[in-house]
Design an enzyme around this catalytic site. Structure first.
Site, PDB file in Angstrom:
ATOM      1  N   SER A 173      55.075  50.519   9.568  1.00  0.00           N
ATOM      2  CA  SER A 173      53.540  50.157  11.332  1.00  0.00           C
ATOM      3  C   SER A 173      54.936  51.203  12.500  1.00  0.00           C
ATOM      4  O   SER A 173      53.923  52.196  12.368  1.00  0.00           O
ATOM      5  CB  SER A 173      53.440  49.435  12.124  1.00  0.00           C
ATOM      6  OG  SER A 173      52.415  48.660  10.632  1.00  0.00           O
ATOM      7  N   LYS A 184      49.810  45.888  17.820  1.00  0.00           N
ATOM      8  CA  LYS A 184      50.223  47.161  17.848  1.00  0.00           C
ATOM      9  C   LYS A 184      50.457  48.427  18.631  1.00  0.00           C
ATOM     10  O   LYS A 184      49.274  49.397  18.753  1.00  0.00           O
ATOM     11  CB  LYS A 184      48.550  47.692  16.407  1.00  0.00           C
ATOM     12  CG  LYS A 184      48.853  47.357  15.045  1.00  0.00           C
ATOM     13  CD  LYS A 184      50.152  47.580  14.574  1.00  0.00           C
ATOM     14  CE  LYS A 184      50.036  46.197  13.239  1.00  0.00           C
ATOM     15  NZ  LYS A 184      51.349  46.170  12.755  1.00  0.00           N
TER      16      LYS A 184
END
EC number: 5.4.2.12
Length: 499
Positions: free
Chosen positions: A60, A326
């Protein structure tokens, strides 16, 4: 100028095989429509295409870095590996300094981090090189504190790395003193009660005292507790952190290293104060942990003129939208590893559920993310958003839960598509992903697969008047700037994929 929605799906790659593929086994009418009716292409999201070693799985952090930077960004893993390959690791000034001071003060050097060959947050090779360097300089007092992975690698995979570590420690006279699962040591959701248990083990104040690390691992496995969730424990004959000692944290990725670092040396990031605070003489991190005042062994590549800066320079109102899991990725990492908020930038943080396993809550906060988008799109020109479900649920290795996550995500995409279709003259929706994961939730033996993959990812545009070529994540920003007829800065070496 048209409004732009850039949606980054976390952890959803493209793979043709159906076995263990949560995406192919899910029902997803909206995705089916997008792929059949909208321009789309394939992007590489791993290895050398995103600044990692060849064949290395994407992640990520790296995915968002490359998307936002518009160029290949060489990250900690590649920089440190290169130093090892060209034999300059041993000359690192910061590492040598902390070793020399430990020898001079006759104290102990503690080396802690994720014992993994996954290369996402750490690499076991880096730990081994630190130990070799310490030994070559004559340092005798070294204690190692390991965290189990089982998330970016197979759930029961610590033993191979541990065998090498044990051999080195026996050869050099060093100690392995504590073990914790990353669930505890590397929490990033401000659940400091988890960090505290790992911290206690590192200080020798754990309630779990064990005789043998191999026996302990086997006992945890028998309870169904795998590497990620190892209950923090200290070795009976371990050497633990005390006042005046020094620490090297060998994780190179910052997001899951900051909370534990804060507990040792403090910061302005959190208010939590650990029980039994110790005074550390030197605290070294292999790479920069934003907001943590550590000594940094390796300096990262500076990203000049990322997409967010270009939007600011063109007076474009931008919105960053994600849930807690996130949020750093659509802000800090997307902006090149810098904590900056641009002029005309808005941010919305949707709280992630604080649960032990997202397999029990596969919807996560996707509905709230979509609600926030639809409620705020009129106020902004460019939305950068992330859906966490495929990655976070995929990490559990639970196929059925990951299928449910994707099906729910598809329902949220349908809501966005309806808005975009009604406003297609004014809004264009770009969709991509940062790396693969959910497309492989079971391995060839039907056992849970919890790690990221090297799969390519999708790139979709809802404007049917364009054609998209194949490329890499670094091509996303140049493509969108080209679509908006904005010149990309010279630093963006990615290319437009508009044909």
């Amino acid at each position: 100028m048209k409004k732009i929605i850039l949606t980054i799906i976390d952890g959803l790659g493209l793979r043709k095989e159906r076995q263990g593929n949560a995406y192919l086994q899910a029902k997803h009418p909206c995705f089916d429509y997008l792929f059949s009716m909208c321009p789309n292409s394939v992007l590489q999201a791993s290895g050398q295409y995103v600044g990692l070693p060849e064949g290395q799985i994407g992640n990520s952090e790296v995915g968002h870095l490359n998307i936002g930077a518009g160029r290949v960004v060489y990250t900690g893993l590649s920089l440190i590996n290169k130093a090892i390959e060209n034999n300059t690791f041993k000359d690192n000034e910061i590492l040598n300094d902390v070793i020399d001071k430990t020898i001079k003060n006759n104290t102990t050097l503690h080396v802690m981090g994720l014992l993994s060959n996954g290369g996402v947050h750490s690499l076991d090779l880096h730990l081994f090189e630190i130990l070799k360097l310490a030994h070559s300089k004559g340092l005798k007092n070294v204690s190692v504190h390991v965290f189990g992975d089982g998330r970016d690698v197979k759930p029961q995979s610590i033993k191979n790395s541990l065998e090498t570590l044990k051999d080195l420690c026996q050869k050099f006279g060093y100690k392995i003193s504590s073990i914790s699962g990353r669930f505890y040591a590397m929490d990033r959701d401000s659940i400091f009660s988890r960090n505290q248990e790992a911290y206690d083990a590192i200080l020798g104040q754990s309630k779990n005292v064990i005789e043998n690390i191999d026996d302990y691992i086997e006992s945890q496995y028998k309870k169904g507790i795998f590497d990620e969730f190892f209950e923090p424990a200290q070795l009976k004959d371990g050497v633990f952190v005390k006042n005046g000692d020094s620490i090297i944290f060998f994780n190179f990725r910052p997001d899951r290293a900051r909370q534990l670092s804060h507990m040792f040396i403090g910061s302005n990031l959190y208010t939590y104060k650990p029980k039994n605070q110790v005074q550390i003489d030197n605290f070294v991190s292999l790479m920069k942990y934003e907001g943590i005042n550590s000594k940094i062994a390796f300096k990262e590549m500076e990203v000049v003129n990322p997409l967010g800066k270009v939007l600011e320079s063109n007076d474009i109102k931008q919105l960053r939208l994600a849930e807690t899991q996130k949020y750093a990725h659509v802000t800090f990492f997307f902006d090149g590893g810098v904590d900056i908020e641009y002029k005309n930038e808005n941010r919305i943080l949707v709280d992630s559920l604080k649960v032990d396993s997202f397999a029990d809550y596969p919807h996560m906060s996707a509905k709230e993310i979509t609600d926030s988008l639809l409620n705020n799109i009129e106020k902004n020109d460019f939305i950068i958003m992330n859906y966490a479900n495929p990655d976070m649920v995929g990490h559990t290795g639970n196929l059925n839960a990951t299928i449910e996550a994707i099906e729910f995500l598809d329902s949220q995409f349908q809501r966005i598509l309806e808005y975009v279709s009604l406003n297609h003259e004014n809004v264009t929706w770009f969709i991509t992903a940062d790396h693969g994961n959910a497309e492989i939730t079971e391995d060839e033996n039907n056992k849970p697969a919890t790690k990221h993959t090297t799969s390519p990812v999708m790139f979709i545009c809802t404007d049917k008047n364009v054609n998209l070529g194949n490329g890499s994540l670094c091509d996303v920003a140049p493509t969108i700037l080209d679509y908006l007829k904005i010149n990309k800065p010279k630093e963006m070496t990615g290319k437009s994929l508009l044909k």
